[in-house]
Enzyme design. Sequence first.
Site, mmCIF file in Angstrom:
data_model
loop_
_atom_site.group_PDB
_atom_site.id
_atom_site.type_symbol
_atom_site.label_atom_id
_atom_site.label_comp_id
_atom_site.label_asym_id
_atom_site.label_seq_id
_atom_site.Cartn_x
_atom_site.Cartn_y
_atom_site.Cartn_z
ATOM 1 N N PRO A 215 0.839 -1.208 0.000
ATOM 2 C CG PRO A 215 0.003 -1.041 2.163
ATOM 3 C CD PRO A 215 0.729 -1.968 1.261
ATOM 4 C CG ASP A 391 4.836 -1.456 2.392
ATOM 5 O OD1 ASP A 391 3.672 -1.330 2.816
ATOM 6 O OD2 ASP A 391 5.333 -2.558 2.079
ATOM 7 C CG HIS A 392 0.334 3.548 5.351
ATOM 8 N ND1 HIS A 392 0.753 3.649 6.650
ATOM 9 C CD2 HIS A 392 -0.520 4.584 5.155
ATOM 10 C CE1 HIS A 392 0.183 4.693 7.231
ATOM 11 N NE2 HIS A 392 -0.591 5.290 6.330
ATOM 12 N NE ARG A 393 2.961 -4.349 2.992
ATOM 13 C CZ ARG A 393 3.503 -5.303 2.237
ATOM 14 N NH1 ARG A 393 2.943 -6.510 2.197
ATOM 15 N NH2 ARG A 393 4.599 -5.083 1.554
ATOM 16 C CB ILE A 395 6.687 3.742 6.775
ATOM 17 C CG1 ILE A 395 7.962 2.936 6.526
ATOM 18 C CG2 ILE A 395 7.015 5.165 7.167
ATOM 19 C CD1 ILE A 395 8.732 3.380 5.302
#
Length: 420
Positions: A215, A391-393, A395
């Site tokens: 994401p 990567d929002h997983r 960060i």
Amino acid sequence: MPDFKQFLLADTAEGLTEAEILGWRVQPGDVVSVNQIVVEVETAKAAVELPIPWAGKVTELLVQPGQTVEVGAPILTIDVDPSGAAPAMNGSAPAAEDEEMKPLVGYGSKTVAAKRRARKAPETPAPQEPAVPAARGGYVPLAKPPVRKLAKDLGVDLTALAGSSDGVITREDVERAAAPPAPAPVSGARERRVPIKGVRKATAQAVAASAFSAPHVTEFLTIDVTPMMEFRERLKKHPAFAGLKLTPLVFAAKAVCLAAKRTPDVNATWDEAAGEIVYKDYVHLGVAAATPRGLVVPKIRDADAMSLRELAVALEELTATARDGKTPPADMLNGTITITNVGVFGVDTGTPIINPGEAAILAFGAIKDMPWVVDGELAVRKVLQLALSFDHRLIDGQQGSQFLADVGAILADPAMSMTY
């Protein structure tokens, strides 16, 4: 008697399954030595020159330039004993013919059991008319085993062909028979089709996988880098930097390495299979490079341990090698974070796609003269835009914003690097 061996396409980097033959360095009849470069291939990662592990005489090239073949497929035949069987030394028995052929050091090919089988001495055929294979009972077309296999794979009836090489059917004969008739040229056609392969194919697969598995979040920052550009001009006159190409990207590379220490999340990997986040205590900095064959991302290993001068040298060597299409495949593996310099094309910024296996990528835009408020007054300054995709997983917005702000602070005022 002749001793024929087949040279197989080796796996030149981890996980490769195919390669395109770019060009041969030898022709049938050429005598070659051990480790001599015989072919250049393009894999999904780079152009690679392949050496041959034997000495002898080339008898046949099994693949034409432009063709794509699978790893492990034979691409060349060589006679390693073109002068006939050598006599045994001191009355001893000949060397074992089933001895396992060792690959070259660092070559990457799998070991192949090279077995010799007895062959009858070739008979000189009497002059005769070329065979015309109509419905003649008992007609056996002359063709080598690889050519017969090719004909079988392509659905070509060898009995319907007349050999073009003294009555022997060649690969070219089979390929011509299998090729569909060329379409009639269309007047005024304005399209052309190019096969998707090599670096372009690999890049497409990688960015598609990254875009739909990680994401993405992208944040932007505009900064005044006038002090950095002034510092750069001073360093260019320093003896330690004499003769070096000190580009603004070198400063960005240093800033990324320093900022990553304060925000280690940007230098981590999401391991889905293990259910773990892997934090790296080193920075293998990827640098996206546009080449004639497409986009490649070679790495500067342990960039965080380098001085500014060492980074400048490494970056110059990396870009020159990539531009020439000579980046070794191993140099494009296992990066931890990437920089892409869209500014070199005059572009302000963009929304870059994260390199697979990494957590973040920084886009470095063009440095332009723009109006900027300094101490309450309008002035013309050197202005740069940065974009960070992460990567929002791995960060959250806080960590991503902190990292981007740190990079910006170092570029806006290089003296800030003393505080990191």
